[in-house]
Design a protein around this motif. Structure first.
Motif, mmCIF file in Angstrom:
data_model
loop_
_atom_site.group_PDB
_atom_site.id
_atom_site.type_symbol
_atom_site.label_atom_id
_atom_site.label_comp_id
_atom_site.label_asym_id
_atom_site.label_seq_id
_atom_site.Cartn_x
_atom_site.Cartn_y
_atom_site.Cartn_z
ATOM 1 N N LYS B 436 0.837 -1.204 0.000
ATOM 2 C CA LYS B 436 0.000 0.000 0.000
ATOM 3 C C LYS B 436 0.864 1.242 0.000
ATOM 4 O O LYS B 436 2.034 1.208 0.370
ATOM 5 N N LYS B 437 0.229 2.343 -0.335
ATOM 6 C CA LYS B 437 0.979 3.588 -0.522
ATOM 7 C C LYS B 437 1.773 4.010 0.699
ATOM 8 O O LYS B 437 2.878 4.506 0.590
ATOM 9 N N ASP B 438 1.185 3.819 1.871
ATOM 10 C CA ASP B 438 1.859 4.319 3.065
ATOM 11 C C ASP B 438 2.775 3.285 3.713
ATOM 12 O O ASP B 438 3.354 3.537 4.763
ATOM 13 N N GLU B 439 2.899 2.128 3.099
ATOM 14 C CA GLU B 439 3.731 1.085 3.698
ATOM 15 C C GLU B 439 5.151 1.157 3.144
ATOM 16 O O GLU B 439 5.345 1.231 1.932
ATOM 17 N N ASN B 440 6.102 1.089 4.018
ATOM 18 C CA ASN B 440 7.502 1.184 3.608
ATOM 19 C C ASN B 440 8.375 0.516 4.667
ATOM 20 O O ASN B 440 8.496 1.014 5.779
ATOM 21 N N TYR B 441 8.945 -0.632 4.280
ATOM 22 C CA TYR B 441 9.708 -1.419 5.250
ATOM 23 C C TYR B 441 11.014 -1.895 4.653
ATOM 24 O O TYR B 441 11.161 -1.976 3.443
ATOM 25 N N PHE B 442 11.928 -2.231 5.515
ATOM 26 C CA PHE B 442 13.040 -3.057 5.064
ATOM 27 C C PHE B 442 13.423 -4.025 6.176
ATOM 28 O O PHE B 442 13.062 -3.829 7.342
ATOM 29 N N ARG B 443 14.112 -5.096 5.774
ATOM 30 C CA ARG B 443 14.468 -6.112 6.757
ATOM 31 C C ARG B 443 15.982 -6.206 6.879
ATOM 32 O O ARG B 443 16.702 -6.166 5.893
ATOM 33 N N ILE B 444 16.430 -6.300 8.124
ATOM 34 C CA ILE B 444 17.853 -6.462 8.434
ATOM 35 C C ILE B 444 18.016 -7.839 9.075
ATOM 36 O O ILE B 444 17.480 -8.078 10.159
ATOM 37 N N SER B 445 18.703 -8.738 8.410
ATOM 38 C CA SER B 445 18.975 -10.045 9.006
ATOM 39 C C SER B 445 20.449 -10.129 9.337
ATOM 40 O O SER B 445 21.273 -9.509 8.680
ATOM 41 N N PHE B 446 20.743 -10.897 10.347
ATOM 42 C CA PHE B 446 22.154 -11.019 10.694
ATOM 43 C C PHE B 446 22.564 -12.482 10.642
ATOM 44 O O PHE B 446 21.746 -13.379 10.573
ATOM 45 N N GLY B 447 23.855 -12.687 10.653
ATOM 46 C CA GLY B 447 24.349 -14.045 10.544
ATOM 47 C C GLY B 447 25.857 -14.031 10.619
ATOM 48 O O GLY B 447 26.446 -14.054 11.687
ATOM 49 N N ASN B 448 26.477 -13.927 9.443
ATOM 50 C CA ASN B 448 27.930 -14.024 9.372
ATOM 51 C C ASN B 448 28.673 -12.786 9.862
ATOM 52 O O ASN B 448 29.819 -12.882 10.289
ATOM 53 N N GLU B 449 28.046 -11.628 9.798
ATOM 54 C CA GLU B 449 28.780 -10.389 10.025
ATOM 55 C C GLU B 449 29.197 -10.187 11.480
ATOM 56 O O GLU B 449 28.471 -10.530 12.405
ATOM 57 N N SER B 450 30.339 -9.573 11.652
ATOM 58 C CA SER B 450 30.791 -9.220 13.002
ATOM 59 C C SER B 450 30.054 -7.969 13.474
ATOM 60 O O SER B 450 29.422 -7.268 12.681
ATOM 61 N N ILE B 451 30.166 -7.690 14.758
ATOM 62 C CA ILE B 451 29.505 -6.503 15.311
ATOM 63 C C ILE B 451 29.998 -5.252 14.576
ATOM 64 O O ILE B 451 29.207 -4.367 14.228
ATOM 65 N N GLU B 452 31.327 -5.196 14.358
ATOM 66 C CA GLU B 452 31.873 -4.001 13.703
ATOM 67 C C GLU B 452 31.331 -3.837 12.281
ATOM 68 O O GLU B 452 30.991 -2.741 11.853
ATOM 69 N N GLU B 453 31.277 -4.951 11.560
ATOM 70 C CA GLU B 453 30.718 -4.888 10.204
ATOM 71 C C GLU B 453 29.255 -4.442 10.233
ATOM 72 O O GLU B 453 28.820 -3.629 9.418
ATOM 73 N N MET B 454 28.534 -4.967 11.202
ATOM 74 C CA MET B 454 27.125 -4.581 11.293
ATOM 75 C C MET B 454 26.994 -3.091 11.572
ATOM 76 O O MET B 454 26.171 -2.404 10.994
ATOM 77 N N ARG B 455 27.879 -2.597 12.447
ATOM 78 C CA ARG B 455 27.822 -1.165 12.765
ATOM 79 C C ARG B 455 28.108 -0.333 11.508
ATOM 80 O O ARG B 455 27.384 0.611 11.200
ATOM 81 N N THR B 456 29.147 -0.739 10.785
ATOM 82 C CA THR B 456 29.465 -0.030 9.545
ATOM 83 C C THR B 456 28.264 -0.060 8.585
ATOM 84 O O THR B 456 27.891 0.957 7.994
ATOM 85 N N GLY B 457 27.667 -1.236 8.452
ATOM 86 C CA GLY B 457 26.532 -1.385 7.532
ATOM 87 C C GLY B 457 25.358 -0.500 7.916
ATOM 88 O O GLY B 457 24.779 0.187 7.077
ATOM 89 N N ILE B 458 25.034 -0.497 9.206
ATOM 90 C CA ILE B 458 23.887 0.288 9.671
ATOM 91 C C ILE B 458 24.173 1.783 9.472
ATOM 92 O O ILE B 458 23.268 2.559 9.106
ATOM 93 N N ARG B 459 25.422 2.185 9.651
ATOM 94 C CA ARG B 459 25.769 3.604 9.440
ATOM 95 C C ARG B 459 25.582 3.993 7.984
ATOM 96 O O ARG B 459 25.110 5.089 7.684
ATOM 97 N N ILE B 460 25.965 3.081 7.120
ATOM 98 C CA ILE B 460 25.766 3.362 5.688
ATOM 99 C C ILE B 460 24.274 3.506 5.377
ATOM 100 O O ILE B 460 23.846 4.405 4.658
#
Lengths: 470, 470
Positions: B436-460
């Motif tokens: 629907k027009k007002d719906e807007n989502y994204f999904r973040i899954s984790f697995g292989n990435e380290s905490i630091e990589e995840m932090r970098t990714g989320i900052r991007i």
């Protein structure tokens, strides 16, 4: 009673909707053979329709052979496709025996694998080699089309390597091949043609797709193409399912002339040929050449299925499909929606097994041993049963399909009687949706049994046929 | 036919007007999904235009994804389920990346396995032990329900051993579970309910069965049961598909109260619950207890699916299904018609792997590691994205489903932009048939990435959201 519930659609007469619903319930087994249908008055009340509507629905069912009246007692369900129903019964009997103890039985059913040619130790070392080589990769398969190495290997060894490898995908055995192809190309009410008789597992899949199934007869050189063309002239056909070599159960192979004409018809009438290449490795007669329909597929109409399980080992569950340019994407999508991908380790092990030449060795041993058994068994059958039966000479494969005068004994009775004497044959009726009055067949498959055991088994069959005469 | 009538306007080519009109009829539901469009000749005559005009109009519809051709049968309407269409595009992009080189990417897609917990060496020795133990038996599996040892093992470890083991059958992963259950119980035009959003692989299967799919919304404590009951009152529903723990993609688990009510509704309105037990092993929060719907199934209405592949390893392709008394036979029959049986060796290896306690160890390591990553990632997301997004707190699983104000940036654009910066997220729209027009989502899954990589990714991701604002 709830199962009879219907949400009526607007423009189809209610009695037709009711009768269709009941037919579906019968087909699905939710109404059993000989189950009494609800009394007219009761069903009318339940569905809030007029009594006459139910009467008309029941009349329609009766006229279509899906129900019968018992005087003063009501209307009863009648399942069609007795063959398929009997097949289930037959499978249950076989399963019961194999769960207990199979030893002591002479097994002509062909359902039980010949395991003597499978080199367990070699395969074990292959598996270890693959794990050492690919490590975690062995347990990760993201490619729904299958392990690329195996696909390339198949393409190189068994096909002209000019073929676009995109069209070749690995499946979990031939049955899955039939299933995913059907999902990709067959929709509800599409018309599908099968040989008569044919492999019951294919018919079941087409029924799941709610296709209309036309059966055409099979002659000594393959399906009756005149009969096919008559159907093609009057109906839009989506697909023709055929086993080009040693058709199951008849053992018949399609002649070169017929293959060419079938492919030409596929082009002219625009249908797909689903070629189930069942046992073409087992050609014993030098005058039989191997040309799959797929190898002759100039019009891009043949979808090819090959099982490795049948000869290799059923527990391995591997096979492959070659699509056409237009259907490949849909087949891959259908594979994804069916089970994402086939188990990776087995694909890699089979790949290495073929590359190292073991597959060739295994098949070659099987072929020479089976060829010998085939010739001996043919002699025995001719000697022992020659007076009573007609045999189609398959020139390859693992079975003989045998026609028996019904006045002697019918296939089911022969099966039951032989079973009591610890000889397992396959009654022919399981390969027919509906068997005709004058049709009476049984199938003799060979595999594990020694020549002496086979001779004993065939003699017992003869004795039971002769008893039947009395 | 009247609905196709048009008053042609002067300056727009007629074929465009015709095609626009048909598109409108499809959107409005006046032409249904898969409805056949009028034959070219007929529509041409009706609209008093040239045949070529209709051909062009139909071509345009097809190229725009609003119609499709069936070989020799005509043109059919296609409703645009944009979500599913985009899903294919998304999958292609992901596949392209993983075929080239995945390194250097920060992967929040969840599509790529975490392989670090899988003890390849142990599994290799297990395989060898199984082959030594069972010899040729390893490669022969005639039991379509699966290897008995594994079924017993699952029953003992994960279930009350009072359960009738006949109802438990091994399948080649959860996707096959959904497929064979659907073949067994869902017929054309049957009504099926799914959560909105939900797993696209399930929707695809229901579409193959030509079911009508109703979507109901999902709340913090599971599906909206009032909405469900409204639908139940008006429609005969065959099945409700649900993921009871950490629903994909929302991460939501169903509350105990809702589970009880859902089971009660299933009994009252006579439908099946297909419970896809997706990731219940990964509960991190002590106040979340595990009670599957199946374990509460007093009315015999729940058909349960469990995947071993998701946590174990995708390439293994194993899972199991527990049917109900009434459906089990049909599910087994459906399994046979789908692929006869699941590969035997893997079943036996998994059995031994579980019996020796390795499964428990593996899951337990994953749970503690993932629990840590989950908590850290939740902190990072809150810190970095807190100003822009709403997050559902799943308390377990492997993903966060994140709602984003569309005025900032839409999910597809965010996905594309992050991709260019080597960060992979999942755009939410792929989980909706239609967003629907007002719906807007994204999904973040984790697995292989380290905490630091995840932090970098989320900052991007944050940077791209902020750029979007400008």
């Amino acid at each position: 009673m709830e199962k009879f519930e219907i949400e009526f659609l607007g423009d189809v007469p209610k009695y037709i909707q009711i009768s269709n619903n009941i037919k579906e319930l019968i087909v699905e087994g939710k109404i059993e053979q000989d189950e009494k249908l609800p009394p007219i008055r009761k069903l009318a009340a339940f569905l809030s329709v007029n009594k006459d509507t139910i009467i008309r629905a029941y009349d329609k069912l009766e006229s279509e052979g899906a129900a019968y009246q018992k005087m003063g007692s009501g209307t009863y369900a009648k399942r069609r496709d007795e063959g398929l129903i009997y097949k289930r019964e037959y499978s249950k009997i076989l399963k019961r025996i194999s769960e207990k103890e199979f030893k002591g039985y002479i097994d002509f059913s062909g359902e039980n694998v010949n395991i003597q040619y499978f080199p367990v130790k070699v395969f074990k070392s292959i598996i270890n080699e693959v794990i050492d080589r690919d490590d975690i990769g062995v347990f990760v398969e993201k490619e729904s089309s299958g392990f690329k190495g195996l696909r390339e290997c198949i393409n190189q060894r068994f096909w002209d390597s000019n073929m676009n490898i995109k069209k070749l995908l690995i499946v979990s055995g031939a049955q899955q091949g039939i299933d995913i192809i059907s999902k990709a190309i067959i929709n509800i009410n599409d018309n599908v043609i099968v040989e008569r008789p044919t492999y019951g597992g294919a018919i079941s899949v087409f029924k799941y797709r709610r296709a209309n199934i036309f059966e055409i007869s099979i002659e000594q050189d393959g399906m009756n193409l005149d009969e096919l063309e008559e159907i093609l002239k009057k109906n839009k056909i989506k697909a023709v399912y055929t086993m080009s070599y040693f058709q199951n159960p008849t053992g018949i192979s399609m002649s070169m002339v017929k293959k060419k004409r079938l492919i030409q018809l596929a082009n002219q009438y625009n249908f797909y040929i689903i070629e189930d290449d069942y046992l073409s490795e087992l050609i014993y007669d030098e005058d039989v050449e191997y040309h799959s329909l797929k190898s002759m597929d100039i019009h891009d109409k043949v979808i090819y299925i090959k099982s490795f399980s049948k000869l290799f080992l059923p527990g391995i569950r591997l096979g492959y499909v070659i699509g056409t340019d237009k259907t490949t994407d849909a087949i891959i999508k259908s594979k994804i929606n069916t089970d994402i991908a086939t188990s990776s380790l087995m694909q890699r092990a089979l790949d290495l097994y073929i590359r190292k030449g073991y597959w060739e060795d295994q098949i070659s041993s099987m072929r020479s041993e089976y060829s010998y058994k085939y010739k001996e068994l043919l002699k025995i059958i001719t000697e022992e049963l020659g007076d009573y039966v007609d045999i189609i000479i398959p020139k390859g494969g693992m079975s003989f399909f045998i026609s028996l005068n019904k006045d002697l004994i019918d296939d089911k009775e022969l099966f039951n009687r032989c079973l009591r004497r610890k000889v397992i044959i396959t009654p022919g009726r399981i390969f027919f949706k509906r068997i005709k009055k004058d049709e009476n067949y049984f199938r003799i498959s060979f595999g594990n049994e020694s020549i002496e055991e086979m001779r004993t088994g065939i003699r017992i069959i003869r004795e039971e046929i002769e008893k039947g005469k009395k």
